[in-house]
Design a protein around this motif. Structure first.
Motif, PDB file in Angstrom:
ATOM      1  N   CYS A  78     -17.600   3.204  15.233  1.00 51.90           N
ATOM      2  CA  CYS A  78     -18.517   4.070  15.978  1.00 51.90           C
ATOM      3  C   CYS A  78     -19.270   5.005  15.045  1.00 51.90           C
ATOM      4  O   CYS A  78     -20.431   5.335  15.276  1.00 51.90           O
TER       5      CYS A  78
ATOM      6  N   CYS B 298     -22.256   3.986  19.861  1.00 54.03           N
ATOM      7  CA  CYS B 298     -20.815   4.109  19.585  1.00 54.03           C
ATOM      8  C   CYS B 298     -19.990   3.440  20.685  1.00 54.03           C
ATOM      9  O   CYS B 298     -18.926   2.888  20.431  1.00 54.03           O
TER      10      CYS B 298
ATOM     11  N   SER C  37     -14.214   4.431  22.835  1.00 51.88           N
ATOM     12  CA  SER C  37     -15.439   5.216  22.870  1.00 51.88           C
ATOM     13  C   SER C  37     -16.141   4.864  24.168  1.00 51.88           C
ATOM     14  O   SER C  37     -16.486   3.716  24.393  1.00 51.88           O
TER      15      SER C  37
ATOM     16  N   CYS D 237     -23.268   5.368  14.826  1.00 55.05           N
ATOM     17  CA  CYS D 237     -23.938   6.574  15.337  1.00 55.05           C
ATOM     18  C   CYS D 237     -25.156   6.919  14.493  1.00 55.05           C
ATOM     19  O   CYS D 237     -25.037   7.095  13.290  1.00 55.05           O
TER      20      CYS D 237
END
Lengths: 256, 394, 164
Positions: free
Chosen positions: A155, A125, A134, A159
């Motif tokens: 992000c 991320c 992030s 993830c």
């Protein structure tokens, strides 16, 4: 299965310890230029006193043998702490931590685990975020700077743990310690607002789990060999979810 | 390259030009209203959620961006490869390309959670992010396109046209690679974690760009009371045929390698047999059909197709490629992320292990269609002000 | 060019005319007094002009470096400046006529803080945070100014740094 936990290697991460030092040095240089010696002393003390340090790496140890299938105390504790409304649609509301029940395909053994942001050392991320919102703190906590988050959700695409939530609607009555708002992405913060103020404090999920007499979640400093979490990892061992990705997660599971 | 292209002049208001422009303006307004509502209410009114985080707006945006890159085909063939057939359409090709890109970017920006922070995105960069690089590639592409067009419009600059053509060609290949890499670098999503997405996106862009260009050429030509010549069509048919074959090649290789890898079984199941099977099979069979139709036309009638059939071929190619993109972008997200490879998920409060739910809302359709309309509206306006369309056939 | 110049000459006076009514009978905004404490974390003049750069600097330090409990935090502002209604219940600081709103409406500057941040004070936190954060000396204005300026420099430096 691995118990070795490297600290962030710095270099490519914007908030490494070297960087913090550098920023501090530059900051002092600028002050020097102003000749404001008195002021620099005041601020230097402030800065050196409480900033997150790369000497530490915060992490969680989760003992799945102590985690029970029907229990969601950690989830409730987290929601309460951060003012998350759990009554809304499960796919659009924030899910910082969730419970997953599992059955082993070979043995049929059942287990139950909480899954939250794994606070990766090499966090995907952080790599993909276009604005750098992030980011990973010096002490290994992966956070979203919601002031620079533009809400692109890249992000969340990146993830591997489905650990991030996008705020889909207007929020009201946020907690003073947990600012949250529409149009930005958020995830587990390891309760930084608690651990920053007092290093003996535990994240809300760990506290709730202990209150429930399960004590399945242990929080602590992975860099300190004498911390509870390091000792646990050394004696009983802990594995990472998707260890194949080599992300060096800060959350480790025993009994997976 | 301009030699043999005859005179260029701004479009005269003829036929139903104004009617078209009015219709497009209405669609743009409706799209703007949808975007405003999405931002005001929050994304919960859309079909997107925390499982399917990128939805229909992204399919529209990526389609427009890919088509933009591909629409430059006409100009590239003319000024880089010296194919005079396309010279009368070189300017049109560049303008179309720029307009499509702007439309795509607007959709992308208006879908952001905080579009008011666009300034942050344009001033704060994380150079490890392919997204950051794409911001430069997209804005740079517009700049390169404008310069390229300038070398065509301004007589004294025409000696630079070929050079700019080469720059633009390289730029768009990098741009499409960058767009494909947005998806190709995602280690957490096994359906996407593949470098072949970049060449696949390039192939898709060539098909979509050529198809849009071909459709728009007749559209603009009609107002100049012109038809596309048989020679141009013949060339176009061959171009489209090769590009469609490239798409099929990369897509088949992608799926065959995935089928071989145990880790990707559930992704492939979702795309080939599950919720996205209709999209997958329709798009690929349609492209196969187009290959057959074009090959037949080349063999029998030297590439001649009636205008209606030719338009149908272009439209079907466009739709099929958009469907492939839909399956790539949304199909890959709906496949459950594999957190525990050796275990079966029996309960989760966040749909783990299940297919992510997604049904696009009217707001997303509105935003996507509005962005597409904006591209065409801009294109129509530029055609009226600048000498873009050729008065002679080639 | 000349057309643009003419346009500018036309638009500027028009814009002036538009904002002029705001200055008629101007006594400034009515800002309610702080609910707790008799001294702010910096002099009023400084706070009026510089609160955003102070807040922004504090914000970056807190979010990125984890430095908490410092004087220039938004939570501290709300803790002291949020008023109570007749029933003793706190009122949102961005509600009509309240501390932030009164001045921001007067200056026509949109507040972007409280869509995410709490506009109500922390429970039972006011006294503690006051004691920790208030400056001790009374002759502060010069030193405070220095601190403030260095904050601005630091803020810019940290931003430049992040950008790199």
């Amino acid at each position: 299965m691995t118990t070795s936990v490297n600290n962030n290697s710095g270099g490519d991460q914007p908030q490494g310890s070297g960087n913090a030092q550098l920023a501090r040095r530059r900051f002092l240089q600028k002050l020097g230029l102003m000749g404001a010696v008195a002021a620099s002393y005041t601020l230097l003390e402030v800065q050196a006193k409480t900033a997150a340090s790369s000497d530490k790496r915060w992490g969680l140890f989760i003992d799945t043998s102590k985690c029970s299938s029907g229990c969601d105390a950690c989830v409730r504790g987290c929601n309460e702490e951060h003012g998350i409304d759990a009554g809304k649609d499960e796919h659009t509301r924030a899910q910082w931590i969730r419970k997953i029940d599992l059955t082993d395909n070979l043995t049929g053994a059942e287990s139950s685990v909480p899954v939250m942001c794994q606070h990766c050392d090499s966090a995907p991320c952080v790599d993909v975020c276009p604005t750098g919102a992030s980011f990973k703190r010096a002490d290994g906590v992966v956070l979203v700077n919601k002031h620079t988050c533009i809400g692109c959700r890249y992000c969340m695409m990146a993830c591997p743990y489905k650990a991030r939530s996008f705020i889909h609607e207007n929020l009201t009555d946020q907690k003073p310690s947990a600012p949250r708002g529409k149009g930005t992405v958020e995830s587990c913060t390891l309760c930084v607002h608690r651990i920053d103020s007092d290093q003996n404090q535990q994240p809300a999920c760990a506290v709730s789990c202990t209150d429930e007499a399960h004590s399945a979640i242990v929080f602590g400093d992975l860099n300190d060999p004498d911390s509870d979490i390091s000792k646990k990892l050394k004696t009983v061992g802990g594995s990472q979810i998707r260890a194949d990705l080599s992300l060096n997660t800060g959350v480790r599971y025993h009994g997976l | 390259m301009i030699s043999g292209a005859g005179y260029f002049q701004p479009l005269k208001s003829a036929g139903n030009y104004l009617l078209w422009m009015a219709l497009l303006a209405l669609l743009v307004l409706a799209g703007g209203y949808c975007a405003y509502t999405m931002e005001h209410e929050g994304h919960h009114i859309t079909g997107m959620n925390n499982s399917i985080v990128w939805g229909l707006p992204h399919v529209f945006a990526i389609s427009l961006i890919l088509a933009a890159s591909g629409a430059l085909n006409g100009a590239t063939l003319s000024s880089v490869f010296g194919n005079k057939t396309y010279s009368p359409y070189a300017r049109l090709s560049v303008v179309l390309s720029i307009c499509l890109l702007i439309g795509g970017l607007i959709v992308l920006v208006l879908d952001l959670g905080r579009p008011d922070r666009l300034a942050v995105a344009l001033t704060t960069y994380n150079f490890k992010s392919i997204f950051s690089w794409n911001i430069f590639l997209y804005t740079g592409f517009i700049a390169v396109g404008v310069l390229y067009l300038a070398t065509m419009l301004e007589k004294s600059l025409q000696r630079f046209t070929q050079t700019m053509g080469v720059v633009a060609l390289i730029w768009r290949i990098v741009l499409t690679t960058g767009t494909g890499s947005i998806f190709g670098f995602l280690v957490g999503r096994s359906a996407l974690d593949s470098a072949i997405l970049a060449p696949l996106f390039i192939a898709l862009s060539l098909v979509m760009g050529s198809a849009v260009l071909a459709l728009v050429m007749t559209w603009a030509g009609r107002w100049q009371s012109q038809t596309v010549s048989a020679r141009t069509q013949h060339s176009f048919v061959r171009l489209l045929l090769w590009c469609v074959l490239a798409v099929l090649y990369f897509s088949i290789v992608h799926h065959l390698t995935n089928l071989y890898v145990a880790e990707h079984q559930s992704d492939e199941h979702n795309v080939l047999k599950g919720a996205f099977a209709v999209l997958f099979w329709f798009s690929h069979l349609a492209l196969l059909g187009i290959v057959a139709a074009l090959a037949f036309a080349l063999k029998q009638g030297e590439g001649y197709l009636s205008t209606m059939k030719w338009h149908a071929v272009c439209a079907v190619s466009l739709i099929a490629c958009t469907m492939i993109l839909y399956a790539v972008i949304i199909g890959s997200q709906s496949t459950p992320q594999l957190l525990f490879p050796d275990k079966t998920i029996t309960a989760s409060t966040f749909g783990d292990g299940g297919i992510g739910p997604y049904l696009p809302s009217v707001w997303e359709w509105g935003l996507g269609i509005g962005g597409t309309a904006l591209s065409l509206l801009l294109f129509g306006v530029v055609l009226r002000v600048l000498p873009i369309t050729s008065t002679t056939q080639s | 060019m000349s057309l643009r110049l003419n346009l500018a000459l036309l638009i500027l006076p028009a814009a002036l005319l538009l904002v002029m009514p705001g200055y008629a009978d101007d006594n400034g905004p009515v800002i309610p007094p702080a609910t707790y404490g008799d001294q702010c974390v910096a002099d009023t003049d400084i706070m009026r002009k510089e609160h955003m750069s102070l807040l922004n600097h504090q914000r970056d330090e807190t979010v990125i470096e984890g430095i908490r409990g410092e004087p220039f935090s938004l939570v501290s502002c709300v803790n002291c400046h949020a008023q109570n209604d007749n029933g003793g219940q706190p009122i949102r600081i961005d509600a009509k006529g309240q501390f932030c709103e009164s001045c921001h409406t007067y200056a026509a500057v949109k507040i972007d803080c409280f869509t995410c941040h709490a506009a109500l004070p922390e429970e039972n936190a006011v006294i503690g945070s006051l004691q920790n954060n208030l400056p001790v000396a009374s002759t502060y204005s010069n030193k405070q100014l220095l601190v403030m300026q260095s904050h601005k420099v630091a803020h810019k430096a940290s931003h430049d740094y992040q950008r790199k």
